[in-house]
Design a protein around this motif. Structure first.
Motif, PDB file in Angstrom:
ATOM      1  N   MET A   1      -0.273 -15.306  -2.902  1.00 24.76           N
ATOM      2  CA  MET A   1       0.475 -14.471  -3.803  1.00 24.76           C
ATOM      3  C   MET A   1      -0.042 -13.041  -3.675  1.00 24.76           C
ATOM      4  SD  MET A   1       0.755 -14.697  -7.902  1.00 24.76           S
ATOM      5  CE  MET A   1       2.265 -15.552  -8.197  1.00 24.76           C
ATOM      6  N   LYS A   2       0.851 -12.084  -3.851  1.00 19.44           N
ATOM      7  CA  LYS A   2       0.476 -10.672  -3.775  1.00 19.44           C
ATOM      8  C   LYS A   2       0.830  -9.983  -5.086  1.00 19.44           C
ATOM      9  CE  LYS A   2       1.204 -10.332   1.159  1.00 19.44           C
ATOM     10  NZ  LYS A   2       1.861  -9.621   2.238  1.00 19.44           N
ATOM     11  N   MET A   3       0.036  -8.975  -5.443  1.00 21.74           N
ATOM     12  CA  MET A   3       0.265  -8.207  -6.658  1.00 21.74           C
ATOM     13  C   MET A   3       0.257  -6.728  -6.299  1.00 21.74           C
ATOM     14  SD  MET A   3      -1.898  -8.450 -10.121  1.00 21.74           S
ATOM     15  CE  MET A   3      -1.429  -7.627 -11.593  1.00 21.74           C
ATOM     16  N   LEU A   4       1.262  -6.015  -6.757  1.00 22.05           N
ATOM     17  CA  LEU A   4       1.412  -4.595  -6.457  1.00 22.05           C
ATOM     18  C   LEU A   4       1.304  -3.798  -7.745  1.00 22.05           C
ATOM     19  CD1 LEU A   4       2.181  -2.340  -4.429  1.00 22.05           C
ATOM     20  CD2 LEU A   4       4.551  -2.811  -5.007  1.00 22.05           C
ATOM     21  N   GLY A   5       0.433  -2.792  -7.743  1.00 23.15           N
ATOM     22  CA  GLY A   5       0.297  -1.896  -8.888  1.00 23.15           C
ATOM     23  C   GLY A   5       0.819  -0.524  -8.513  1.00 23.15           C
TER      24      GLY A   5
ATOM     25  N   ARG B   1      -1.623  12.984 -12.706  1.00 19.91           N
ATOM     26  CA  ARG B   1      -3.034  13.363 -12.791  1.00 19.91           C
ATOM     27  C   ARG B   1      -3.934  12.362 -12.093  1.00 19.91           C
ATOM     28  NH1 ARG B   1      -4.554  14.097 -18.742  1.00 19.91           N
ATOM     29  NH2 ARG B   1      -3.883  11.943 -18.726  1.00 19.91           N
ATOM     30  N   LYS B   2      -5.005  12.866 -11.481  1.00 15.87           N
ATOM     31  CA  LYS B   2      -6.021  11.996 -10.878  1.00 15.87           C
ATOM     32  C   LYS B   2      -6.899  11.418 -11.981  1.00 15.87           C
ATOM     33  CE  LYS B   2      -6.809  14.124  -6.406  1.00 15.87           C
ATOM     34  NZ  LYS B   2      -7.837  14.746  -5.555  1.00 15.87           N
ATOM     35  N   ASN B   3      -7.382  10.209 -11.757  1.00 15.45           N
ATOM     36  CA  ASN B   3      -8.329   9.550 -12.662  1.00 15.45           C
ATOM     37  C   ASN B   3      -7.855   9.522 -14.116  1.00 15.45           C
ATOM     38  OD1 ASN B   3     -10.024   9.266 -10.433  1.00 15.45           O
ATOM     39  ND2 ASN B   3     -10.932  11.262 -10.801  1.00 15.45           N
TER      40      ASN B   3
ATOM     41  N   LEU C   1       2.180   7.183  -6.669  1.00 12.84           N
ATOM     42  CA  LEU C   1       3.365   7.986  -6.371  1.00 12.84           C
ATOM     43  C   LEU C   1       3.017   9.454  -6.213  1.00 12.84           C
ATOM     44  CD1 LEU C   1       5.975   6.364  -8.761  1.00 12.84           C
ATOM     45  CD2 LEU C   1       5.570   5.896  -6.336  1.00 12.84           C
ATOM     46  N   ARG C   2       1.959   9.894  -6.903  1.00 10.18           N
ATOM     47  CA  ARG C   2       1.513  11.293  -6.787  1.00 10.18           C
ATOM     48  C   ARG C   2       1.233  11.647  -5.334  1.00 10.18           C
ATOM     49  NH1 ARG C   2      -3.679  11.748  -6.539  1.00 10.18           N
ATOM     50  NH2 ARG C   2      -4.018   9.954  -7.860  1.00 10.18           N
ATOM     51  N   ARG C   3       0.594  10.766  -4.611  1.00 12.83           N
ATOM     52  CA  ARG C   3       0.258  11.025  -3.203  1.00 12.83           C
ATOM     53  C   ARG C   3       1.502  11.068  -2.333  1.00 12.83           C
ATOM     54  NH1 ARG C   3      -4.632   6.731  -2.659  1.00 12.83           N
ATOM     55  NH2 ARG C   3      -6.068   7.772  -4.070  1.00 12.83           N
ATOM     56  N   LEU C   4       2.451  10.207  -2.598  1.00  7.68           N
ATOM     57  CA  LEU C   4       3.662  10.161  -1.779  1.00  7.68           C
ATOM     58  C   LEU C   4       4.490  11.426  -1.942  1.00  7.68           C
ATOM     59  CD1 LEU C   4       4.780   6.482  -2.429  1.00  7.68           C
ATOM     60  CD2 LEU C   4       3.600   7.380  -0.431  1.00  7.68           C
ATOM     61  N   PHE C   5       4.684  11.859  -3.194  1.00  5.44           N
ATOM     62  CA  PHE C   5       5.508  13.042  -3.429  1.00  5.44           C
ATOM     63  C   PHE C   5       4.801  14.320  -3.018  1.00  5.44           C
ATOM     64  CE2 PHE C   5       7.499  10.159  -6.633  1.00  5.44           C
ATOM     65  CZ  PHE C   5       8.684  10.042  -5.937  1.00  5.44           C
ATOM     66  N   TYR C   6       3.490  14.381  -3.131  1.00 10.73           N
ATOM     67  CA  TYR C   6       2.720  15.554  -2.735  1.00 10.73           C
ATOM     68  C   TYR C   6       2.870  15.821  -1.254  1.00 10.73           C
ATOM     69  CZ  TYR C   6      -1.299  18.634  -2.123  1.00 10.73           C
ATOM     70  OH  TYR C   6      -2.099  19.677  -1.808  1.00 10.73           O
TER      71      TYR C   6
END
Length: 50
Positions: free
Chosen positions: A1-5, A11-13, A39-44
């Motif tokens: 089984m896999k779990m995705l968060g 904001r970081k942290n 998502l912050r990393r993807l859009f940045y």
């Protein structure tokens, strides 16, 4: 089984990432494969490629 968060906070942290990572860590002990996506990393990356 896999779990995705998925963390959608800008904001970081932040509390959101702490909670998601904590949930993923606790499920690793049950033999579940986990992955976190920020998502912050993807859009940045997209914004600065234009």
């Amino acid at each position: 089984m896999k779990m995705l968060g998925i963390v959608g906070s800008k904001r970081k942290n932040c509390n959101t990432s702490s909670l998601v990572l904590s949930a993923l860590e606790s499920s690793k002990g049950d033999g579940i494969e986990t992955e976190a996506i920020f998502l912050r990393r993807l859009f940045y990356k997209r914004l600065y490629r234009l």
